[in-house]
Enzyme design. Structure first.
Site, PDB file in Angstrom:
ATOM      1  N   VAL A 197       0.928  -1.159  -0.119  1.00  0.00           N
ATOM      2  CA  VAL A 197       0.047  -0.056   0.043  1.00  0.00           C
ATOM      3  C   VAL A 197       0.708   1.229  -0.042  1.00  0.00           C
ATOM      4  CG1 VAL A 197      -1.917   1.387   1.273  1.00  0.00           C
ATOM      5  CG2 VAL A 197      -1.549  -1.246   1.408  1.00  0.00           C
ATOM      6  N   CYS A 198       0.496   2.073  -0.795  1.00  0.00           N
ATOM      7  CA  CYS A 198       1.168   3.253  -0.874  1.00  0.00           C
ATOM      8  C   CYS A 198       0.377   4.596  -0.388  1.00  0.00           C
ATOM      9  CB  CYS A 198       1.911   3.748  -2.199  1.00  0.00           C
ATOM     10  SG  CYS A 198       2.864   5.301  -2.394  1.00  0.00           S
ATOM     11  N   ILE A 199       0.342   4.706   0.935  1.00  0.00           N
ATOM     12  CA  ILE A 199       0.043   5.899   1.573  1.00  0.00           C
ATOM     13  C   ILE A 199       0.775   6.885   2.333  1.00  0.00           C
ATOM     14  CG2 ILE A 199      -2.586   5.783   1.296  1.00  0.00           C
ATOM     15  CD1 ILE A 199      -2.690   4.434   4.008  1.00  0.00           C
TER      16      ILE A 199
END
Ligand SMILES: [Zn+2]
Ligand SMILES: [Zn+2]
Lengths: 667, 165
Positions: free
Chosen positions: B88-90
């Site tokens: 996940v890229c947050i």
């Protein structure tokens, strides 16, 4: 399943080979000779040896580790691949020594290595699991003892072999086992530290520090061993290619250890010198939960083994000192509000001094104490101060800040404007510095966007970040101010006459008195700037209001009529002082881009707009016609134009040129 | 006395079980190791992921909460902010020091104030409102921008797949 098959086959083959030899030769010695002479038999025996080694490994694993966890298995396989490749590389260096014995020793080394890695992982696991049984301790201790004796045995063997027979492949083995021994010692220290931590009732604050120093020392020994090994190898053989990767890794981890220790020392020093201990009252005003470990904080009792104390940051957030220390090792900001506490605390220290000296500015001082204050309260129309324990700023806070900073470059000494053109490019250029300033400032404050600049105490630190004042904006505005709003020229505009002193980029080199003196000046500058910004804002508000009036007027008129004498109307409007901004707004229909709060807009703009109502008919015409002229080519303009008009156009053109050139230079 | 990271994870686990937020179930895979968690996230209502139950794993560093955990979707996903391998890229999962995308302000990054619950809630809001500027999955970003219909169709399929587990 396949493993069992292989093992069974191997045992069957070995039995067959041995049985065959014994049946043929009937006696022990001849059958041994027969087996060693026959290649197929030897191959079977080697396979058998290999299977036995694997079985031994499995047995050891069962005894010392039980079931391997998935992560451990993954780790092991990954490292084994590297080890096997490096071993193959090492084979190429020692082609002469190649033989069954050599292979056997490398296999053994690989196995011992695997167990070292597993021991490392297992001891790290102690930190992760809430249940550490006594079986775990027994296993780890016996494993460490067994592995250490293995390592020592082989080092000893290699040492004597090298002494008696000269340098050989034994050198490599001795070195490898020495490295493994350092790994083992490191694991042992960690195990001891974890065990002490598990046994003690209270959290052991200094454990992290001890861990750091263990890493540092072992890292140093490792790097030293690798360097010595490479040096020796280059001397007697060639460059040991197979040792480069582990050597690089050792150096990298040593570098990291050094860095960590430095950061940790700095964090401890800062903690002890800069931040006060939190008192019981401080804790009573908050929910007294440390946001880092989510546990209750109790006001410092010196008796609690040096632990248990809490530290209060300049932003009034309170944490356990141990929690804060480990965080400061990574970041020099407040974990809750991300304020750059290192800068802030230096400024806060100087502010305390100033408060003792200067009592007349008590009101401002109070604001400073209350946290982020002056900038916001001075402006009067900003979001509320982020409260205790509240996670980061509300989004509009960040929106507001660039606007404020964007205005700061303004304080240039007002330049007397070219007389006739004062009014025209004013609005268009005056809005541009704020917007460009906002664009450049919005990104630059780095780790703590806005927080450091929002507090009064840190103005000095944030000032050097400002972009050079855009000079195209200042003259235009400067010309506008004295000309059109002489009544609004505040007395505190005066400090702008002198340019503010640029403080040095960091305060550490300054004495408290110097900081104190500098800060006193800074505050005046800041206040004056805020006032100035307010003035600019009311100017812009007025401009927007009049712009709106025009648009309604024009829409009411339908097709505009071309005025007969634009020049003459212009002169009359210029003398009437108040409605002049209408001319600018007519020319640059973009004031909505200026960051104006619509609520204040109506209230502040009321004053200029009511006096302009009677003249609005005429100005509507003026304001509308000039952009129409602008769109035409200048050369096509009739020569009958009045000299005033020509001059105005010329100045406008030059301004536009300057604007575009300065924009390209800043961007 | 257990380590501080372990204690905090245990406290968060307790909090999450006593007072679970809507649409989230999270906890350690194995209670002997609190540093590997599994979380089930339900797709937010009113979005194309509505109704899906997505399986994720969280791996915590030993210095948690000073550093953020790593999060990965184990269910197949198609989303602008989720890599093909499920990572996940947050911004909340990025340590304040590093900025792989170069667009986040540090105010959105990881800090000890954040928690597992906040991470999972941000992931849910990420499912609801993808940020097509971060190109973790360029194809998904493009489709989200240009062909919303198709994106919804793929998402619907993934939701169905996630339920068939
Ligand atoms: Zn704490
Ligand atoms: Zn704070």
């Amino acid at each position: 399943m396949r493993g069992i098959m292989l093992t069974a086959t191997s045992f069957a083959l070995t039995a067959a080979v041995l049985g065959n030899a014994y049946v043929q030769k009937k006696q022990f010695y001849p059958s041994v000779v027969y087996i060693t002479k026959s290649h197929p038999s030897l191959a079977v025996l080697y396979l058998q040896a290999f299977v036995l080694v694997i079985l031994m490994g499995k047995l050891f694993k069962k005894v010392f580790f039980g079931q391997l966890r998935a992560a451990e298995m993954e780790h092991l396989i990954e490292r084994s691949w590297y080890a096997v490749t490096e071993t193959c590389l090492a084979f190429t260096v020692f082609r002469d020594d190649f033989g069954p014995r050599f292979v056997a020793m490398f296999t053994l080394l690989l196995f011992v290595k695997c167990f070292h890695w597993l021991a490392e992982d297992r001891v790290d696991y102690m930190e992760r699991s809430p249940v550490i049984s006594w079986v775990f301790h027994m296993r780890v201790i016996t494993l460490l003892v067994v592995l250490a004796s293995f390592d020592l045995l082989f080092i000893n063997y290699a040492y004597h072999s090298t002494l008696t027979k000269g340098a050989s492949v034994q050198l490599v083995f001795g070195f490898e086992y020495a490295i493994l021994l350092t790994v083992l010692i490191n694991v042992f220290f960690k195990y001891v530290l974890h065990t002490i931590d598990l046994q003690s009732e209270n959290p052991w604050e200094n454990k992290a520090v001890y861990m750091l120093y263990t890493d540092l020392i072992m890292g140093f020994i490792k790097v030293f061993l690798y360097t010595a090994f490479v040096a020796i190898m280059i001397k007697i053989h060639t460059f040991p290619l197979f040792a480069t990767r582990p050597m690089y890794l050792a150096m990298r981890s040593f570098k990291k250890a050094v860095h960590d220790v430095i950061m940790s020392r700095r964090a401890i020093r800062n903690m002890n010198t800069l931040y006060p201990d939190a008192t019981a009252e401080d804790l009573a005003t908050t929910d007294s939960i440390c946001i880092i470990c989510r546990e209750d904080m109790v006001a410092g009792e010196p008796g609690a083994g040096g632990g248990g104390t809490c530290k209060k940051l300049p932003c009034n957030h309170i944490f356990h000192s141990s929690c804060l220390r480990s965080w400061f090792q990574r970041q020099q900001t407040c974990p809750t509000c991300r304020m750059d506490v290192l800068r802030l605390s230096v400024a806060a220290a100087s502010q305390r001094l100033r408060q003792q000296g200067q009592q007349q500015q008590g009101g401002v001082g109070q604001q400073g104490q209350a946290g982020p204050g002056l900038g916001q309260q001075g402006n009067g129309q900003v979001p509320p101060v982020p409260g205790q324990g509240m996670p980061p700023f509300p989004p509009n806070f960040q929106f507001w800040l660039p606007q404020f900073q964007g205005g700061v470059p303004f304080p240039q000494p007002p330049v007397p404007p070219p007389p006739s053109s004062a009014a025209q490019p004013g609005a268009s250029t005056a809005t541009s510095p704020t917007t460009t300033g906002a664009a450049s400032q919005g990104t630059s404050p780095g780790t703590s966007p806005g927080t450091s600049t929002a507090t009064p105490t840190s103005w000095g630190t944030s000032l050097p970040n400002f972009p050079p004042p855009p000079n195209m904006g200042a003259p235009g505005m400067g010309g506008m101010l004295p000309n059109m709003f002489p009544s609004m020229m505040p007395p505190f505009m005066m400090p702008f006459g002198m340019s503010p002193p640029m403080p040095p980029p960091n305060f550490s080199g300054l004495s408290d008195e110097e900081l104190h003196a500098m800060e006193g000046m800074e505050r005046q500058h800041v206040q004056a700037r805020i006032e100035c910004l307010k003035n600019i804002q009311s100017l812009l508000d007025a401009a927007v209001i009049q712009m709106q009036q025009y648009s309604t007027l024009i829409s009411g008129l339908g097709m505009p009529t071309v005025p007969v004498t634009p020049a003459s109307t212009h002169t009359t409007s210029a003398t009437s002082t108040v409605p002049t901004p209408t001319v600018q707004t007519g020319e640059s229909p973009a004031p909505p881009s200026s960051p104006i709060n619509p609520e204040t807009l109506t209230s502040t703009a009321a004053q200029p707009s009511e006096s302009s109502n009677d003249l609005s008919d005429l100005e509507g015409a003026v304001g509308f016609t000039s952009p129409a002229k602008e769109t035409k080519d200048d050369a096509a303009e009739p020569a009958a134009e009045s000299p005033e008009e020509q001059e105005r156009n010329e100045v406008r053109r030059r301004r536009l040129q300057r604007l575009s050139s300065s924009e390209t230079s800043t961007s | 006395m257990a380590g501080s990271a372990l204690k905090r994870l245990m406290a968060e686990y307790k909090q999450l079980t006593v007072n679970p937020p809507e649409g989230i179930i999270a906890g350690p895979v194995n209670e002997e190791n609190f540093f590997e968690w599994e979380a089930l996230i339900t797709g937010p209502e009113g979005t194309c992921f509505e109704g899906g139950v997505f399986q994720t794993e969280l791996k915590f560093p030993t210095d948690y909460p000073l550093n953020p955990p790593k999060m990965r979707f184990k269910t197949e996903m198609f989303h602008p902010n989720i890599y093909a391998d499920g990572r996940v890229c947050i911004s909340i999962l990025h340590a304040p020091g590093d900025d792989p995308m170069g667009y986040e302000s540090s105010a959105e990054r990881w800090s000890p104030v954040q928690s597992v619950e906040k991470i999972l809630l941000s992931v849910i809001s990420m499912l609801a409102e993808p940020n097509d500027e971060s190109g973790a999955n360029v194809d998904a970003s493009k489709m989200w921008r240009d062909d919303r219909e198709k994106f919804y169709r793929i998402a619907g399929e993934l939701v169905r797949k996630s339920l068939s587990l």
